[in-house]
Design a protein around this motif. Structure first.
Motif, short mmCIF file in Angstrom:
data_model
loop_
_atom_site.label_atom_id
_atom_site.label_comp_id
_atom_site.label_asym_id
_atom_site.label_seq_id
_atom_site.Cartn_x
_atom_site.Cartn_y
_atom_site.Cartn_z
N GLU A 73 6.21 2.20 16.13
CA GLU A 73 6.06 3.37 15.24
C GLU A 73 6.49 3.03 13.82
O GLU A 73 5.83 3.39 12.85
N CYS A 74 7.60 2.34 13.71
CA CYS A 74 8.13 1.98 12.39
C CYS A 74 7.16 1.06 11.65
O CYS A 74 6.87 1.28 10.48
N MET A 75 6.65 0.05 12.32
CA MET A 75 5.70 -0.87 11.70
C MET A 75 4.42 -0.16 11.30
O MET A 75 3.87 -0.40 10.23
N HIS A 76 3.95 0.72 12.15
CA HIS A 76 2.72 1.47 11.86
C HIS A 76 2.89 2.27 10.57
O HIS A 76 2.01 2.25 9.69
N VAL A 77 4.00 2.95 10.42
CA VAL A 77 4.26 3.73 9.21
C VAL A 77 4.45 2.80 8.01
O VAL A 77 4.01 3.12 6.90
N GLY A 78 5.07 1.65 8.21
CA GLY A 78 5.23 0.68 7.13
C GLY A 78 3.90 0.23 6.56
O GLY A 78 3.70 0.18 5.35
N TYR A 79 2.96 -0.12 7.45
CA TYR A 79 1.63 -0.54 6.98
C TYR A 79 0.89 0.61 6.32
O TYR A 79 0.28 0.44 5.25
N ALA A 80 0.94 1.80 6.91
CA ALA A 80 0.25 2.96 6.34
C ALA A 80 0.84 3.32 4.97
O ALA A 80 0.10 3.62 4.03
N MET A 116 -1.33 3.37 -6.75
CA MET A 116 -1.14 2.53 -7.94
C MET A 116 -2.48 2.21 -8.59
O MET A 116 -2.54 2.06 -9.81
N GLY A 117 -3.50 2.07 -7.80
CA GLY A 117 -4.82 1.75 -8.31
C GLY A 117 -5.06 0.25 -8.43
O GLY A 117 -4.12 -0.53 -8.64
N GLN A 118 -6.30 -0.14 -8.31
CA GLN A 118 -6.66 -1.55 -8.30
C GLN A 118 -6.29 -2.27 -9.59
O GLN A 118 -5.77 -3.38 -9.56
N GLN A 119 -6.52 -1.62 -10.72
CA GLN A 119 -6.26 -2.28 -12.00
C GLN A 119 -4.77 -2.64 -12.14
O GLN A 119 -4.43 -3.76 -12.52
N SER A 130 2.31 1.29 2.91
CA SER A 130 1.93 0.24 1.97
C SER A 130 0.52 0.47 1.44
O SER A 130 0.27 0.36 0.23
N ILE A 131 -0.39 0.81 2.32
CA ILE A 131 -1.77 1.08 1.90
C ILE A 131 -1.82 2.30 0.98
O ILE A 131 -2.48 2.26 -0.06
N VAL A 133 3.28 -6.85 -4.74
CA VAL A 133 3.54 -7.22 -3.35
C VAL A 133 4.43 -6.14 -2.77
O VAL A 133 5.41 -5.71 -3.40
N ILE A 134 4.09 -5.68 -1.58
CA ILE A 134 4.92 -4.70 -0.89
C ILE A 134 5.50 -5.37 0.34
O ILE A 134 4.77 -5.84 1.21
N LYS A 135 6.83 -5.41 0.39
CA LYS A 135 7.52 -6.00 1.53
C LYS A 135 8.18 -4.86 2.30
O LYS A 135 8.73 -3.94 1.70
N PHE A 136 8.09 -4.92 3.61
CA PHE A 136 8.80 -3.92 4.41
C PHE A 136 9.29 -4.54 5.71
O PHE A 136 8.79 -5.57 6.15
N SER A 137 10.30 -3.90 6.26
CA SER A 137 10.83 -4.35 7.54
C SER A 137 11.35 -3.15 8.31
O SER A 137 11.64 -2.08 7.73
N CYS A 138 11.47 -3.33 9.60
CA CYS A 138 12.01 -2.29 10.48
C CYS A 138 13.31 -2.84 11.06
O CYS A 138 13.29 -3.83 11.81
N GLN A 139 14.40 -2.22 10.68
CA GLN A 139 15.71 -2.71 11.07
C GLN A 139 16.32 -1.84 12.15
O GLN A 139 16.23 -0.60 12.08
#
Length: 71
Positions: A33-40, A49-52, A42-43, A60-66
């Motif tokens: 669940e934590c990883m799923h929310v992390g990826y969502a 932020m927009g492509q430009q 990030s997207i 770069v977006i870094k995330f972890s589930c601790q």
């Protein structure tokens, strides 16, 4: 039962700098669940932020589930 906290950090490879880590106030019941929310998250962040901006700053977006002992 083991619980998990999501930690996210935004970085710019152009500036070789990262913002302070942000820790979610949501406690997840599973690593999945934590990883799923992390990826969502990030997207969603990249889309906001927009492509430009992302291309220009080389974001770069870094995330972890601790693991946590909290409830």
């Amino acid at each position: 039962m083991i619980k998990f906290i999501l930690t996210i950090q935004l970085c710019s490879m152009v500036h070789m700098d990262c913002m302070k880590e942000f820790q979610s106030n949501i406690v997840f019941n599973s690593y999945y669940e934590c990883m799923h929310v992390g990826y969502a998250s990030s997207i969603n962040t990249l889309n906001n932020m927009g492509q430009q901006f992302v291309d220009r700053s080389k974001v770069v977006i870094k995330f972890s589930c601790q693991e946590t002992t909290g409830s």
